[in-house]
Design a protein around this motif. Structure first.
Motif, mmCIF file in Angstrom:
data_model
loop_
_atom_site.group_PDB
_atom_site.id
_atom_site.type_symbol
_atom_site.label_atom_id
_atom_site.label_comp_id
_atom_site.label_asym_id
_atom_site.label_seq_id
_atom_site.Cartn_x
_atom_site.Cartn_y
_atom_site.Cartn_z
ATOM 1 N N GLU A 47 -28.627 11.004 7.583
ATOM 2 C CA GLU A 47 -28.391 12.373 8.054
ATOM 3 C C GLU A 47 -26.978 12.861 7.760
ATOM 4 O O GLU A 47 -26.780 14.052 7.526
ATOM 5 C CB GLU A 47 -28.714 12.497 9.542
ATOM 6 N N ASN A 51 -27.491 16.156 5.774
ATOM 7 C CA ASN A 51 -27.083 17.364 6.504
ATOM 8 C C ASN A 51 -25.761 17.914 5.992
ATOM 9 O O ASN A 51 -25.557 19.130 5.993
ATOM 10 C CB ASN A 51 -27.012 17.092 8.010
ATOM 11 N N ASN A 76 -31.153 22.166 11.946
ATOM 12 C CA ASN A 76 -31.374 21.279 10.812
ATOM 13 C C ASN A 76 -31.173 19.822 11.214
ATOM 14 O O ASN A 76 -31.989 18.958 10.881
ATOM 15 C CB ASN A 76 -30.432 21.645 9.659
ATOM 16 N N SER A 80 -34.274 17.274 11.137
ATOM 17 C CA SER A 80 -34.141 16.224 10.126
ATOM 18 C C SER A 80 -34.089 14.837 10.752
ATOM 19 O O SER A 80 -34.716 13.901 10.254
ATOM 20 C CB SER A 80 -32.880 16.439 9.290
ATOM 21 N N SER A 117 -39.863 16.267 4.373
ATOM 22 C CA SER A 117 -38.559 16.927 4.328
ATOM 23 C C SER A 117 -38.625 18.291 3.643
ATOM 24 O O SER A 117 -37.985 19.251 4.086
ATOM 25 C CB SER A 117 -37.553 16.031 3.607
ATOM 26 N N ASN A 121 -37.584 21.807 5.223
ATOM 27 C CA ASN A 121 -36.552 22.646 4.606
ATOM 28 C C ASN A 121 -37.063 24.044 4.275
ATOM 29 O O ASN A 121 -36.347 25.029 4.449
ATOM 30 C CB ASN A 121 -35.992 21.977 3.350
ATOM 31 N N ASP A 146 -31.668 15.239 -1.799
ATOM 32 C CA ASP A 146 -32.166 14.356 -0.747
ATOM 33 C C ASP A 146 -32.913 13.152 -1.313
ATOM 34 O O ASP A 146 -32.918 12.084 -0.699
ATOM 35 C CB ASP A 146 -33.074 15.117 0.219
#
Length: 176
Positions: A47, A51, A76, A80, A117, A121, A146
């Protein structure tokens, strides 16, 4: 006397079986605790990378404002973290073997997380822009970055703290 001796022998035998089962359950619980702890640390390192990059994308691709930045960062991070931790824990505890597909586990894990993910997003991009094109751009660029973060993080953690196969309960085979 014979009945008492047989009853005592049966009691000892059953006691040893239940003790073995209790030890197996303790080993399984210890294995699960290890998975939960390892995945907590694994989630934190992932993360930080993902992030951090998403914050840059928020300001560049989504045209994020400083006023909405705290809401974006918190939303987020929460989504996440929950998605990644849940995904990794389901993979590690959902199979008796952490490598259910042998050498092909990492591609399957990576692909399944990309789906989760990317959906997160895209939804986040729509939430903060109401623009499907901007949300798609955010999702596409984030997916490429990612993917790298996921692979680096997973490989590093597998080297640093590899998971052993989850202990399985013993079975008792009785021959007739």
């Amino acid at each position: 006397m014979l009945a008492a001796t047989l009853a005592l022998a049966a009691g000892i035998w059953l006691s040893s079986i239940s003790e073995g089962i209790a030890q197996d359950r303790a080993a399984i619980d210890a294995g699960r605790s290890e998975v939960w702890e390892r995945n907590l640390y694994k989630t934190l390192t992932y993360e930080v990378m993902a992030n951090g990059f998403d914050i840059v994308l928020y300001s560049t691709l989504l045209g994020g404002t400083a006023a909405a930045a705290p809401a974006f960062i918190l939303t987020n991070a929460a989504l996440s973290t929950a998605a990644y931790y849940t995904h990794e824990t389901v993979w590690d505890l959902g199979f008796g073997n952490p490598q259910p597909f042998g050498g092909w586990t990492l591609p399957f894990r990576t692909a399944s997380y990309r789906v989760v993910s990317s959906a997160k997003n895209y939804g986040l991009g729509l939430l903060f822009t109401a623009d499907p094109v901007a949300a798609a751009g955010f999702t596409a660029v984030s997916a490429v970055a990612d993917l790298s973060f996921y692979l680096i993080n997973d490989l590093a953690w597998n080297l640093y703290w590899p998971l052993e196969a989850a202990p399985q309960p013993r079975t008792i085979e009785i021959a007739f």
